[in-house]
Design an enzyme around this catalytic site. Structure first.
Site, PDB file in Angstrom:
ATOM      1  N   CYS A 171       0.810  -1.225   0.000  1.00  0.00           N
ATOM      2  CA  CYS A 171       0.000   0.000   0.000  1.00  0.00           C
ATOM      3  C   CYS A 171       0.843   1.275   0.000  1.00  0.00           C
ATOM      4  O   CYS A 171       0.294   2.378  -0.105  1.00  0.00           O
ATOM      5  CB  CYS A 171      -0.926  -0.002   1.213  1.00  0.00           C
ATOM      6  SG  CYS A 171      -1.830  -1.547   1.396  1.00  0.00           S
ATOM      7  N   HIS A 311      -2.300   7.983   6.470  1.00  0.00           N
ATOM      8  CA  HIS A 311      -2.560   6.729   5.768  1.00  0.00           C
ATOM      9  C   HIS A 311      -3.936   6.197   6.156  1.00  0.00           C
ATOM     10  O   HIS A 311      -4.704   5.783   5.289  1.00  0.00           O
ATOM     11  CB  HIS A 311      -1.485   5.701   6.103  1.00  0.00           C
ATOM     12  CG  HIS A 311      -1.696   4.380   5.452  1.00  0.00           C
ATOM     13  ND1 HIS A 311      -1.587   4.196   4.092  1.00  0.00           N
ATOM     14  CD2 HIS A 311      -2.047   3.162   5.962  1.00  0.00           C
ATOM     15  CE1 HIS A 311      -1.841   2.930   3.788  1.00  0.00           C
ATOM     16  NE2 HIS A 311      -2.134   2.284   4.906  1.00  0.00           N
ATOM     17  N   GLU A 322      -0.953   4.507  13.986  1.00  0.00           N
ATOM     18  CA  GLU A 322      -0.528   5.717  13.279  1.00  0.00           C
ATOM     19  C   GLU A 322      -0.708   6.953  14.151  1.00  0.00           C
ATOM     20  O   GLU A 322       0.174   7.825  14.200  1.00  0.00           O
ATOM     21  CB  GLU A 322      -1.299   5.885  11.973  1.00  0.00           C
ATOM     22  CG  GLU A 322      -0.805   7.092  11.162  1.00  0.00           C
ATOM     23  CD  GLU A 322      -1.460   7.227   9.800  1.00  0.00           C
ATOM     24  OE1 GLU A 322      -1.016   8.104   9.015  1.00  0.00           O
ATOM     25  OE2 GLU A 322      -2.405   6.473   9.503  1.00  0.00           O
ATOM     26  N   LYS A 343      -9.261   8.350   2.399  1.00  0.00           N
ATOM     27  CA  LYS A 343      -9.792   7.007   2.182  1.00  0.00           C
ATOM     28  C   LYS A 343     -11.225   6.883   2.681  1.00  0.00           C
ATOM     29  O   LYS A 343     -11.910   5.909   2.365  1.00  0.00           O
ATOM     30  CB  LYS A 343      -8.888   5.973   2.846  1.00  0.00           C
ATOM     31  CG  LYS A 343      -7.499   5.888   2.219  1.00  0.00           C
ATOM     32  CD  LYS A 343      -6.629   4.854   2.913  1.00  0.00           C
ATOM     33  CE  LYS A 343      -5.233   4.821   2.301  1.00  0.00           C
ATOM     34  NZ  LYS A 343      -4.448   6.042   2.592  1.00  0.00           N
ATOM     35  N   HIS A 348      -9.719   2.161   0.008  1.00  0.00           N
ATOM     36  CA  HIS A 348      -8.269   1.944  -0.036  1.00  0.00           C
ATOM     37  C   HIS A 348      -7.875   1.455  -1.429  1.00  0.00           C
ATOM     38  O   HIS A 348      -8.141   0.305  -1.787  1.00  0.00           O
ATOM     39  CB  HIS A 348      -7.869   0.929   1.027  1.00  0.00           C
ATOM     40  CG  HIS A 348      -6.396   0.819   1.240  1.00  0.00           C
ATOM     41  ND1 HIS A 348      -5.466   1.464   0.449  1.00  0.00           N
ATOM     42  CD2 HIS A 348      -5.674   0.139   2.170  1.00  0.00           C
ATOM     43  CE1 HIS A 348      -4.250   1.176   0.870  1.00  0.00           C
ATOM     44  NE2 HIS A 348      -4.363   0.369   1.917  1.00  0.00           N
ATOM     45  N   PHE A 406       1.074  -3.465   3.961  1.00  0.00           N
ATOM     46  CA  PHE A 406       1.294  -4.843   4.384  1.00  0.00           C
ATOM     47  C   PHE A 406       2.775  -5.181   4.201  1.00  0.00           C
ATOM     48  O   PHE A 406       3.430  -4.729   3.258  1.00  0.00           O
ATOM     49  CB  PHE A 406       0.468  -5.793   3.513  1.00  0.00           C
ATOM     50  CG  PHE A 406      -0.988  -5.887   3.906  1.00  0.00           C
ATOM     51  CD1 PHE A 406      -1.510  -5.182   4.965  1.00  0.00           C
ATOM     52  CD2 PHE A 406      -1.842  -6.711   3.185  1.00  0.00           C
ATOM     53  CE1 PHE A 406      -2.853  -5.280   5.311  1.00  0.00           C
ATOM     54  CE2 PHE A 406      -3.189  -6.821   3.518  1.00  0.00           C
ATOM     55  CZ  PHE A 406      -3.688  -6.108   4.588  1.00  0.00           C
TER      56      PHE A 406
END
Length: 421
Positions: A171, A311, A322, A343, A348, A406
């Site tokens: 990502c 993110h 985060e 997002k 995503h 990931f």
């Protein structure tokens, strides 16, 4: 002394154009309108049968005509992810008013990555082989089935003969490609780079597999409200498709040709958690280090950041980690910094997400407008400005865009308003 000398010699990198294909529309104007209005691109999946799937919603690309950007023969052989990338690149070059044949083609490169690559073509090729036999497999799959196929076709389309390729960091892919492309320009390996990422992994196989990891939202009855970054009632992210591509140029090169400069790519850093296949390190050490290194690369203190494009995908653990990392890096400064996630509207977009995130970040900087975090009605932290106040107007001179993926990939970009100095 060597580090200082290298920094002094480093060439400045600017953004002169960008393009996007997203679940909310086929270009940047539709993207920006949706982000400000909160118009969601998430709906019931229509591209394949979801009868046996536990999750039936996604951010599909719907309003897109590839023939507006490329010949029909090219459309026939390209996977959708590569079609989106080429369309976004065409938009970006047009926005930058860049005439590639008029610049040095050997100094013009392409770095466009993907988290999944030609996923739909792979699925179709495998199905054709199993159901109809080997002669039913398209010969185009041999050349268009790779993760580099988007970069190849963009280079072919524009005749770019500089460095080209594709990176894949899950990502964080878009940010990785943009950051690495910026470094190619900064170190005099190229003058112009088309950089970004594209993904369309919306197949029954990937939907089923990703659902089993436990990271997807199951709000099938409320698609528009399913993506809820930073919200206490979030239950996972929503898979989406699309692309984002930027034109990066050496600053003097852009000025000589009279290009409009949208922003400067001032800082970039990448780290790896090396902790887990899908979960971030709960201590957020890698995230913190990436942000601090990007700030140092941009020669900017934490109190110099005016906006953070987070993110924040809407997973319970990821958003929390985060926020904790942001608190460590920005300390008492964080409550004054708008920290939002696009997002919430887009879902995503996997590898493409971070490229589109940066486009949104630059639009915020350029227009002095902070897009809200739609669907965040019960914020995880009520002290912070997590975009629950609606569209916010403020001066933004320097902004940060975070991307985490990931496998523990972390990539952070810092952009500044170009001062011309």
């Amino acid at each position: 002394m060597r580090v200082e000398a290298a920094r002094t010699a480093r060439r400045r990198v600017v953004v002169t154009g960008y393009g996007a294909v997203t679940p909310v529309g086929p270009d940047v104007p539709s993207l920006w309108e949706a982000l400000l209005s909160g118009r969601s691109g998430i709906a019931e999946v229509t591209g394949f049968d979801t009868t046996d799937l536990a999750v039936t919603i996604a951010g599909e690309v719907r309003e897109f005509d590839p023939c507006a950007y490329m010949p029909r023969r090219t459309v026939r052989r390209l996977d959708p992810f590569a079609q989106y990338a080429l369309a976004a690149a065409v938009q970006a070059v047009e926005a930058a008013a860049l005439n590639v044949p008029a610049v040095r083609r050997d100094r013009t490169g392409v770095l466009i990555g993907s988290g999944y690559g030609a996923e739909k073509s792979t699925f179709e090729a495998a199905r054709a082989l199993v159901t109809k036999g080997s002669r039913a497999v398209s010969p185009y799959y041999a050349v268009s089935g790779g993760i580099d196929s988007a970069a190849v076709d963009v280079a072919l389309h524009f005749g770019a003969q500089g460095p080209s390729g594709a990176a894949s960091t899950a990502c964080a892919t878009g940010a990785t490609c943009i950051g690495d492309a910026a470094r190619m320009i900064a170190t005099d390996a190229a003058d112009v780079m088309l950089a970004g990422a594209s993904d369309d992994c919306l197949t029954a196989v990937q939907m089923a597999a990703t659902t089993r990891t436990g990271v997807l939202s199951r709000r099938n009855d409320d698609p528009a409200g399913a993506s809820r970054p930073f919200d206490m009632e979030r239950d996972g992210f929503v898979m989406s498709a699309g692309a984002g591509v930027l034109v990066l140029e050496e600053a003097e090169h852009a000025l000589r040709r009279g290009a409009g400069i949208l922003a400067e790519v001032a800082g970039y850093a990448a780290t790896t958690d090396a902790y887990h296949l899908t979960s971030p390190d709960p201590q957020g050490t890698g995230l913190q280090r990436a942000m601090r290194l990007a700030l140092a690369d941009a020669e900017t203190a934490a109190d110099g950041i005016d906006y953070v494009n987070a993110h924040a995908t809407g997973t319970v653990g990821g958003d929390r980690v985060e926020l904790a990392a942001l608190r460590e890096v920005f300390a008492e400064q964080l409550p004054r910094i708008p920290t939002t996630s696009v997002k919430s509207v887009l879902g995503h977009m996997m590898g493409a997400a971070s490229a589109v995130d940066l486009i949104a970040t630059i639009e915020a900087l350029r227009t002095g407008t902070v897009p809200p975090t739609t669907n965040c009605t019960r914020p995880e932290d009520t002290v912070l400005n997590l975009g629950t106040r609606g569209v916010e107007r403020r001066e933004i001179r320097t902004a940060m865009s975070n991307s985490f993926g990931f496998g523990g990939h972390n990539a952070v970009l810092v952009v500044k308003a170009f001062d011309g100095g």
